[in-house]
Design a protein around this motif. Structure first.
Motif, PDB file in Angstrom:
ATOM      1  N   ALA A  77      -7.488   1.825  -5.831  1.00 34.61           N
ATOM      2  CA  ALA A  77      -6.579   2.451  -6.798  1.00 34.61           C
ATOM      3  C   ALA A  77      -6.224   3.860  -6.352  1.00 34.61           C
ATOM      4  CB  ALA A  77      -7.224   2.479  -8.175  1.00 34.61           C
ATOM      5  N   VAL A  98      -3.750   3.714  -3.570  1.00 33.34           N
ATOM      6  CA  VAL A  98      -2.382   3.433  -4.029  1.00 33.34           C
ATOM      7  C   VAL A  98      -1.731   4.704  -4.571  1.00 33.34           C
ATOM      8  CG1 VAL A  98      -1.041   2.244  -5.809  1.00 33.34           C
ATOM      9  CG2 VAL A  98      -2.747   0.998  -4.514  1.00 33.34           C
ATOM     10  N   LEU A  99      -2.508   5.481  -5.297  1.00 34.64           N
ATOM     11  CA  LEU A  99      -1.929   6.646  -5.935  1.00 34.64           C
ATOM     12  C   LEU A  99      -1.720   7.792  -4.957  1.00 34.64           C
ATOM     13  CD1 LEU A  99      -3.777   6.756  -9.358  1.00 34.64           C
ATOM     14  CD2 LEU A  99      -1.547   5.788  -8.792  1.00 34.64           C
ATOM     15  N   ARG A 144       0.858   7.858   1.203  1.00 29.85           N
ATOM     16  CA  ARG A 144       2.311   7.734   1.231  1.00 29.85           C
ATOM     17  C   ARG A 144       2.764   6.590   2.101  1.00 29.85           C
ATOM     18  NH1 ARG A 144       3.354  13.892   1.660  1.00 29.85           N
ATOM     19  NH2 ARG A 144       3.150  14.402  -0.542  1.00 29.85           N
ATOM     20  N   MET A 178      -7.897  -3.759  -3.813  1.00 31.54           N
ATOM     21  CA  MET A 178      -8.124  -3.930  -5.256  1.00 31.54           C
ATOM     22  C   MET A 178      -8.237  -5.405  -5.605  1.00 31.54           C
ATOM     23  SD  MET A 178      -5.459  -1.058  -6.412  1.00 31.54           S
ATOM     24  CE  MET A 178      -5.119  -1.549  -8.064  1.00 31.54           C
ATOM     25  N   ASP A 237       7.445   7.644  -0.733  1.00 30.50           N
ATOM     26  CA  ASP A 237       8.130   8.695  -1.484  1.00 30.50           C
ATOM     27  C   ASP A 237       9.596   8.810  -1.094  1.00 30.50           C
ATOM     28  OD1 ASP A 237       5.842   9.084  -2.675  1.00 30.50           O
ATOM     29  OD2 ASP A 237       5.473  11.122  -1.965  1.00 30.50           O
ATOM     30  N   ALA A 278      11.547   6.273  -0.782  1.00 31.31           N
ATOM     31  CA  ALA A 278      12.278   5.281  -1.577  1.00 31.31           C
ATOM     32  C   ALA A 278      12.198   5.673  -3.054  1.00 31.31           C
ATOM     33  CB  ALA A 278      11.687   3.896  -1.352  1.00 31.31           C
ATOM     34  N   SER A 279      12.818   6.839  -3.383  1.00 31.66           N
ATOM     35  CA  SER A 279      12.717   7.308  -4.778  1.00 31.66           C
ATOM     36  C   SER A 279      14.108   7.474  -5.363  1.00 31.66           C
ATOM     37  CB  SER A 279      11.955   8.624  -4.840  1.00 31.66           C
ATOM     38  OG  SER A 279      12.677   9.594  -4.138  1.00 31.66           O
ATOM     39  N   LEU A 280      14.940   6.501  -5.060  1.00 39.74           N
ATOM     40  CA  LEU A 280      16.319   6.627  -5.550  1.00 39.74           C
ATOM     41  C   LEU A 280      16.470   6.146  -6.994  1.00 39.74           C
ATOM     42  CD1 LEU A 280      18.132   5.339  -2.381  1.00 39.74           C
ATOM     43  CD2 LEU A 280      17.808   7.694  -3.110  1.00 39.74           C
ATOM     44  N   MET A 281      15.526   5.384  -7.496  1.00 35.95           N
ATOM     45  CA  MET A 281      15.651   4.828  -8.843  1.00 35.95           C
ATOM     46  C   MET A 281      15.253   5.870  -9.880  1.00 35.95           C
ATOM     47  SD  MET A 281      16.464   1.525  -8.939  1.00 35.95           S
ATOM     48  CE  MET A 281      15.508   0.536 -10.052  1.00 35.95           C
ATOM     49  N   LYS A 282      16.144   6.840 -10.058  1.00 33.04           N
ATOM     50  CA  LYS A 282      15.847   7.824 -11.099  1.00 33.04           C
ATOM     51  C   LYS A 282      17.155   8.361 -11.642  1.00 33.04           C
ATOM     52  CE  LYS A 282      15.488  11.429  -7.651  1.00 33.04           C
ATOM     53  NZ  LYS A 282      14.600  12.301  -6.931  1.00 33.04           N
ATOM     54  N   LEU A 283      17.031   9.059 -12.741  1.00 31.15           N
ATOM     55  CA  LEU A 283      18.225   9.624 -13.350  1.00 31.15           C
ATOM     56  C   LEU A 283      18.635  10.911 -12.647  1.00 31.15           C
ATOM     57  CD1 LEU A 283      17.390   9.013 -17.077  1.00 31.15           C
ATOM     58  CD2 LEU A 283      19.390   8.163 -15.862  1.00 31.15           C
ATOM     59  N   ARG A 309      13.226  12.237 -19.887  1.00 36.14           N
ATOM     60  CA  ARG A 309      13.928  11.772 -18.690  1.00 36.14           C
ATOM     61  C   ARG A 309      13.179  12.187 -17.424  1.00 36.14           C
ATOM     62  NH1 ARG A 309      19.701  14.169 -17.599  1.00 36.14           N
ATOM     63  NH2 ARG A 309      18.350  15.882 -17.012  1.00 36.14           N
ATOM     64  N   GLN A 317      11.070   9.824 -15.431  1.00 34.91           N
ATOM     65  CA  GLN A 317      11.698   8.827 -14.553  1.00 34.91           C
ATOM     66  C   GLN A 317      12.067   9.508 -13.238  1.00 34.91           C
ATOM     67  OE1 GLN A 317      12.278   5.582 -15.483  1.00 34.91           O
ATOM     68  NE2 GLN A 317      11.241   5.968 -17.409  1.00 34.91           N
ATOM     69  N   ASN A 318      11.038   9.798 -12.381  1.00 37.74           N
ATOM     70  CA  ASN A 318      11.345  10.561 -11.185  1.00 37.74           C
ATOM     71  C   ASN A 318      11.583   9.696  -9.962  1.00 37.74           C
ATOM     72  OD1 ASN A 318       8.828   9.674 -10.822  1.00 37.74           O
ATOM     73  ND2 ASN A 318       7.836  11.687 -10.929  1.00 37.74           N
ATOM     74  N   GLY A 319      11.445   8.382 -10.072  1.00 39.25           N
ATOM     75  CA  GLY A 319      11.755   7.508  -8.949  1.00 39.25           C
ATOM     76  C   GLY A 319      10.565   7.274  -8.022  1.00 39.25           C
ATOM     77  N   TYR A 320       9.458   8.036  -8.188  1.00 38.29           N
ATOM     78  CA  TYR A 320       8.292   7.840  -7.297  1.00 38.29           C
ATOM     79  C   TYR A 320       7.451   6.691  -7.806  1.00 38.29           C
ATOM     80  CZ  TYR A 320       9.439  12.338  -5.292  1.00 38.29           C
ATOM     81  OH  TYR A 320      10.090  13.351  -4.684  1.00 38.29           O
ATOM     82  N   ARG A 346       4.558   5.960  -7.132  1.00 38.80           N
ATOM     83  CA  ARG A 346       3.176   6.366  -7.446  1.00 38.80           C
ATOM     84  C   ARG A 346       3.032   6.867  -8.875  1.00 38.80           C
ATOM     85  NH1 ARG A 346       1.564  10.774  -4.175  1.00 38.80           N
ATOM     86  NH2 ARG A 346       3.740  11.198  -3.717  1.00 38.80           N
ATOM     87  N   TYR A 364       4.786   5.998 -11.386  1.00 32.36           N
ATOM     88  CA  TYR A 364       4.781   4.838 -12.310  1.00 32.36           C
ATOM     89  C   TYR A 364       3.424   4.169 -12.285  1.00 32.36           C
ATOM     90  CZ  TYR A 364       9.788   5.514 -11.841  1.00 32.36           C
ATOM     91  OH  TYR A 364      11.006   6.073 -11.817  1.00 32.36           O
ATOM     92  N   VAL A 376       0.610   5.579 -11.745  1.00 32.12           N
ATOM     93  CA  VAL A 376      -0.332   6.382 -12.533  1.00 32.12           C
ATOM     94  C   VAL A 376      -0.206   6.033 -14.005  1.00 32.12           C
ATOM     95  CG1 VAL A 376      -0.879   8.702 -13.337  1.00 32.12           C
ATOM     96  CG2 VAL A 376      -0.473   8.286 -10.935  1.00 32.12           C
ATOM     97  N   PHE A 421      -1.892   2.733 -14.565  1.00 25.58           N
ATOM     98  CA  PHE A 421      -3.361   2.841 -14.542  1.00 25.58           C
ATOM     99  C   PHE A 421      -3.854   3.577 -15.781  1.00 25.58           C
ATOM    100  CE2 PHE A 421      -3.156   2.255  -9.801  1.00 25.58           C
ATOM    101  CZ  PHE A 421      -3.880   1.078  -9.802  1.00 25.58           C
TER     102      PHE A 421
END
Lengths: 99, 631
Positions: A18, A21-22, A25, A37, A92, A94-99, B600, B603-606, B608, B610, B612, B615
C-alpha cells in the motif's frame, strides 16, 4: 508454528504494498506493489484456511491468482502504451483527468 | 315553453359568432343579421311573456336545466336558466331596447367600415346580458357578468385608433375588475357557507345563517354592484366610457348593463334583508352617488358626459331604493325600466344631434337646434320631461315612489335619505333643463371648424328617428302604465316581495314637495341658461364647478391614493425583493460556489491522491466496523 504469525506477515506485506502504491511514481513499481498487496491477501486467505480447517480460503486464493494474472495482462498493456505515447512511466505525468 | 329560454340567449350568441367569424364577405348584410337576431330574441321574449301572463301568479316562474357544467362531488355547477317575473322584466327591456338600438345603429354607423364587427359586439353584449339575468345560479350569472364587461370593453374601445377611446376602454375594464373581485369573493363565501350557489337554496338558507357572514356576502355583492353600476367609489369609469359610439352609451352605459348591479341586489334581496348593515351601506352608497352624479352632470359641457352623470345619479336612486329592502325593491326595478326608456331615448337623441353636428359634443357649440331637428327635439324633449319627473310621465311615477320609500325608511335615516332624494330631484331638473336649453334653445353658436366646414344640422335618417320615437312613447306612457293601479307592483311582488312603507309625511305631501323642487330646479336653470346667452367658451366658474368639471376630483383622488400608493407599494416590494429575497438566493449560491471551489481542488488528477482517499475511506470503514463490534 502459530498460524497467526502468517497473518502478521500478510499485514506487513500489505502495508508495504500500500505504501508503495501511494509513494512510488514509476508505474511498473506501483504495479508490482499492487501485486504485493494481492499476494498478501492470498497469504491471509490461506492462513485462515489453515486456521479454520476448511478449503474455502485456498479456493479463493486460486481465484485471486487467476484474476491477478488477467489484471497483469491488461495493466501491463496500459503501461506499455502509456510509455510509448509519453516516453515516461511516471504515474504523476498521467494527471490530465482534473478540472 | 321552457325550451324557448335557451333560444333567447342562443339567438344573439349565434349572431355574434357569425358576425365575428364570418369575415369581410358578410359586410354588406352584417347589420341586418345582427338586427334580425336581436329582434328574434325580443319576439321569443314576447312569446314567453304572453305565456307567463296567461298563468296564475304562483306558477309563472319557468326553469330550464340545459346541462351540468362542472359536476363534481359536492360542487355542482349547472348551465340552467330561470325565468321569473324579475328576469322577464329584464329580458323585455334588454331585447326591446336592444333591438331598437340595433335599428338605430344601422343609420348611425352607416359610414363606419367596421360596422359588421360593431353589430357582432352588440349581439355578444345581448347574449351575455341575457345570460346574466336568466341564470339560475350565481356562477352562471358571473359568466354573464364578465361577458357584459368584455362586450362593454370592446365597444367603448371600438374606435381604438383614438388613444382616448383605447384608454377609456382599459379604464372601464380595470375598474370593473375591482367590482368583479367582489362578486367572485361573494360566490366563494356562498359556497363555503351554503355549499351551493344556486339562487333557490342560497336564498332559502339565509334564515339559518349568521348575520356576520350574510353582511360580508352582502357587502361583497354591493362592491360588485358598485363596479358594474358605476357607484361611488368605483364610479370613475362611466364618464370616460362615453368615448364609445353613442348607441353603445345608450344601450350598455345607460339602459341595461349599468343596471346589472341593481338586478344583483334585488335578486339577492333575502341576503340583504337579513343583513341590515349591508342594507345601510347600500342606501348610503346610493344616496352619495345620487348627489355625486347629479353635481357632475350640472358642470359638464360635453352632452354625453352630462348624460353619463345623470345615469350615475339615476342608478344611485335605484341602488338607494334597493337598499331600503322590501319597501323599495319593486320601485328600484320600476325606475330601472322607465329609466331604460327615457335615458336610452336621451342618448339616442344626443347621438342624433352629434350626427347632424359633425360629431361635435360640446353643448356650448350647439344652440337653437330645435328648428333644424324637429323630431330629435320632440323625442329628446319628452325624454327630458320624463327624467325630471314631469307629472304624468314615466319618471314622475317611478322617482316619486322611491322618494316616498326613502322617507318611509323611518327615523333620522328616513329623513336624511328622503331629503337627499328630494335634493337629487331638484338637481336633476336643473341639469337636464340646462342640457335642453343649451342644445335646442337660444341662438346658434356653432362655427366653422379648422378646415372651414360649417356644420349643417339636419334631421337624422328614419332608421335613427324611429327608435327614438318608440323610446319617447315608452318614456311618456311606461310610468303611467306601471304605476297606475300598482300594476308593476303586483307583477313583481311574487318574486321580490313588497311591504308598504309608512312615510312620516303623506304621499301627497311628498309629491307636492317633489313638484316644488322640480319647479325650483327648472327655474334656476332657466335663469342661468335661458334668460342669458350661453358663452361659447366656458367661464371659469366657482370652485365647485371646476371640481365638478373634473368629475369632483375622482381621477385625482384615484391618482394620488391608488396610483401613487400602488407605486410606492410596488417600489418597496421591489426593494424587499432585491435586498431580502435576492440576498438569500444570491448568498446561498455564493456560498455553494465557494464550497465547491474548495472541493474541486480534491480532483487533482493524481492517481495516488485518489488511492489515498480510497485507503483512507476503507480504513475509516474498518475502524467504524470494529468500533461498532466492540460496542
Amino acid at each position: 508454528m502459530n498460524p497467526v504469525n502468517y497473518l502478521y506477515l500478510a499485514a506487513l506485506l500489505f502495508t508495504i504494498g500500500a505504501s508503495g502504491v501511494l509513494i512510488r511514481r514509476n508505474a511498473i513499481v506501483v504495479f508490482m506493489c499492487i501485486e504485493l498487496m494481492l499476494n498478501a491477501c492470498n497469504l491471509a486467505f490461506v492462513a485462515f484456511s489453515r486456521m479454520h480447517g476448511n478449503l474455502d480460503g485456498q479456493i479463493i486464493a486460486f481465484f485471486t491468482m487467476v484474476v491477478a494474472a488477467a489484471e497483469v495482462v491488461v495493466g501491463l498493456a496500459i503501461i506499455v502504451s502509456l510509455f510509448r505515447s509519453r516516453h515516461s512511466a511516471s504515474v504523476d505525468d498521467a494527471s490530465l483527468m482534473k478540472l | 315553453m321552457e325550451n324557448l329560454i335557451a333560444l333567447l340567449v342562443a339567438a344573439p350568441l349565434l349572431g355574434a359568432a357569425v358576425l365575428l367569424c364570418g369575415g369581410r364577405r358578410l359586410d354588406p348584410v352584417g347589420h341586418w343579421i345582427g338586427t334580425v337576431l336581436a329582434s328574434a330574441s325580443f319576439v321569443i321574449g314576447a312569446i314567453l311573456f304572453a305565456d307567463m301572463l296567461g298563468k296564475d301568479e304562483e306558477h309563472r316562474a319557468l326553469a330550464q336545466h340545459l346541462f351540468s357544467w362542472i359536476p363534481v362531488e359536492g360542487f355542482q355547477a349547472d348551465i340552467a336558466f330561470q325565468l321569473d317575473q324579475l328576469s322577464m322584466t329584464f329580458v323585455l327591456l334588454i331585447t326591446g331596447v336592444g333591438s331598437l338600438i340595433h335599428v338605430y345603429s344601422i343609420g348611425y354607423m352607416e359610414h363606419d367600415e367596421r360596422r359588421r364587427r360593431f353589430f357582432g359586439y352588440l349581439n355578444l353584449f345581448l347574449a351575455a346580458m341575457l345570460l346574466l339575468v336568466l341564470a339560475d345560479n350565481y356562477l352562471l350569472l358571473y359568466v354573464g357578468w364578465e361577458g357584459v364587461g368584455l362586450a362593454s370593453y370592446l365597444l367603448i374601445g371600438f374606435w381604438q385608433h383614438k388613444p382616448s377611446a383605447a384608454t377609456a376602454a382599459k379604464k372601464a375594464f380595470l375598474v370593473n375588475r375591482v367590482g368583479d373581485m367582489g362578486l367572485s369573493i361573494a360566490i366563494m363565501l356562498m359556497f363555503t357557507t351554503f355549499g351551493t350557489f344556486a339562487f333557490g337554496p342560497v336564498l332559502e338558507a339565509t334564515g339559518e345563517t349568521g348575520e356576520g357572514k350574510l353582511t360580508a356576502i352582502g357587502l361583497m355583492l354591493l362592491l360588485a354592484a358598485c363596479g358594474k353600476s358605476a357607484q361611488v367609489p368605483l364610479q370613475s369609469w362611466l364618464g370616460d366610457a362615453m368615448e364609445g359610439p353613442t348607441p353603445v352609451s345608450a344601450l350598455i352605459h345607460a339602459a341595461t348593463m349599468v343596471t346589472a348591479g341593481v338586478y344583483l341586489i334585488v335578486r339577492s334581496g333575502e341576503i340583504f334583508n337579513a343583513a341590515p348593515d349591508a342594507q345601510l351601506v347600500t342606501t348610503v352608497v346610493g344616496a352619495v352617488t345620487l348627489l355625486f352624479g347629479a353635481i357632475v352632470g350640472c358642470a359638464k359641457d360635453d352632452i354625453k358626459k352630462a348624460l353619463a352623470g345623470s345615469t350615475m345619479s339615476q342608478i344611485g336612486y335605484m341602488i338607494l331604493a334597493a337598499g331600503l329592502g322590501p319597501i323599495g325593491y319593486v320601485f328600484a326595478i320600476m325606475h330601472l325600466v322607465t329609466h331604460g326608456f327615457f335615458k336610452a331615448g336621451l342618448f339616442l337623441g344626443a347621438g342624433s344631434v352629434m350626427h347632424g353636428m359633425n360629431d361635435e359634443v360640446d353643448m356650448r357649440k350647439y344652440g337653437g337646434l330645435r328648428k333644424h331637428m324637429p323630431v330629435t327635439f320632440v323625442t329628446f324633449g319628452l325624454g327630458y320631461l320624463a327624467i325630471i319627473g314631469f307629472p304624468g310621465l314615466s319618471g314622475f311615477f317611478s322617482k316619486d315612489k322611491i322618494i316616498e320609500a326613502a322617507f318611509a325608511k323611518g327615523g333620522t335615516e328616513g329623513w336624511i335619505l328622503g331629503g337627499v332624494a328630494l335634493l337629487g330631484a331638484a338637481i336633476t331638473a336643473f341639469y337636464m333643463t340646462r342640457v335642453m336649453l343649451m342644445t335646442f334653445f337660444g341662438e346658434k353658436r356653432w362655427q366653422p371648424d379648422e378646415h372651414g366646414h360649417e356644420p349643417h344640422p339636419h334631421e337624422s335618417p328614419k332608421s335613427m328617428t324611429i327608435p327614438m320615437i318608440v323610446l319617447a312613447f315608452g318614456s311618456v306612457f311606461a310610468g303611467g302604465f306601471f304605476g297606475i293601479g300598482d300594476r308593476f307592483l303586483h307583477w313583481l311582488e311574487p318574486v321580490t316581495e313588497h311591504t308598504h312603507g309608512h312615510p312620516p309625511i303623506g304621499a301627497t305631501t311628498v309629491t307636492l314637495s317633489t313638484m316644488v323642487v322640480l319647479v325650483i330646479g327648472v327655474g334656476l336653470a332657466y335663469l342661468q341658461y335661458g334668460r342669458r346667452p350661453v358663452p361659447v367658451v366656458a367661464p371659469r366658474g366657482s370652485l365647485l364647478t371646476r371640481a365638478a368639471r373634473r368629475d369632483l376630483l375622482q381621477d385625482d383622488f384615484n391618482h394620488v391614493v391608488l396610483v401613487r400608493g400602488g407605486e410606492h407599494l410596488t417600489r418597496s416590494l421591489v426593494y424587499v425583493d432585491h435586498t431580502l429575497v435576492d440576498g438569500v438566493v444570491n448568498g446561498t449560491a455564493a456560498s455553494m460556489g465557494g464550497l465547491s471551489g474548495r472541493l474541486r481542488k480534491l480532483q487533482n488528477g493524481y492517481a495516488r491522491s485518489y488511492a489515498v482517499s480510497m485507503f483512507g475511506g476503507a480504513a475509516i470503514l474498518i475502524a467504524a466496523t470494529l468500533l461498532m463490534r466492540a460496542v
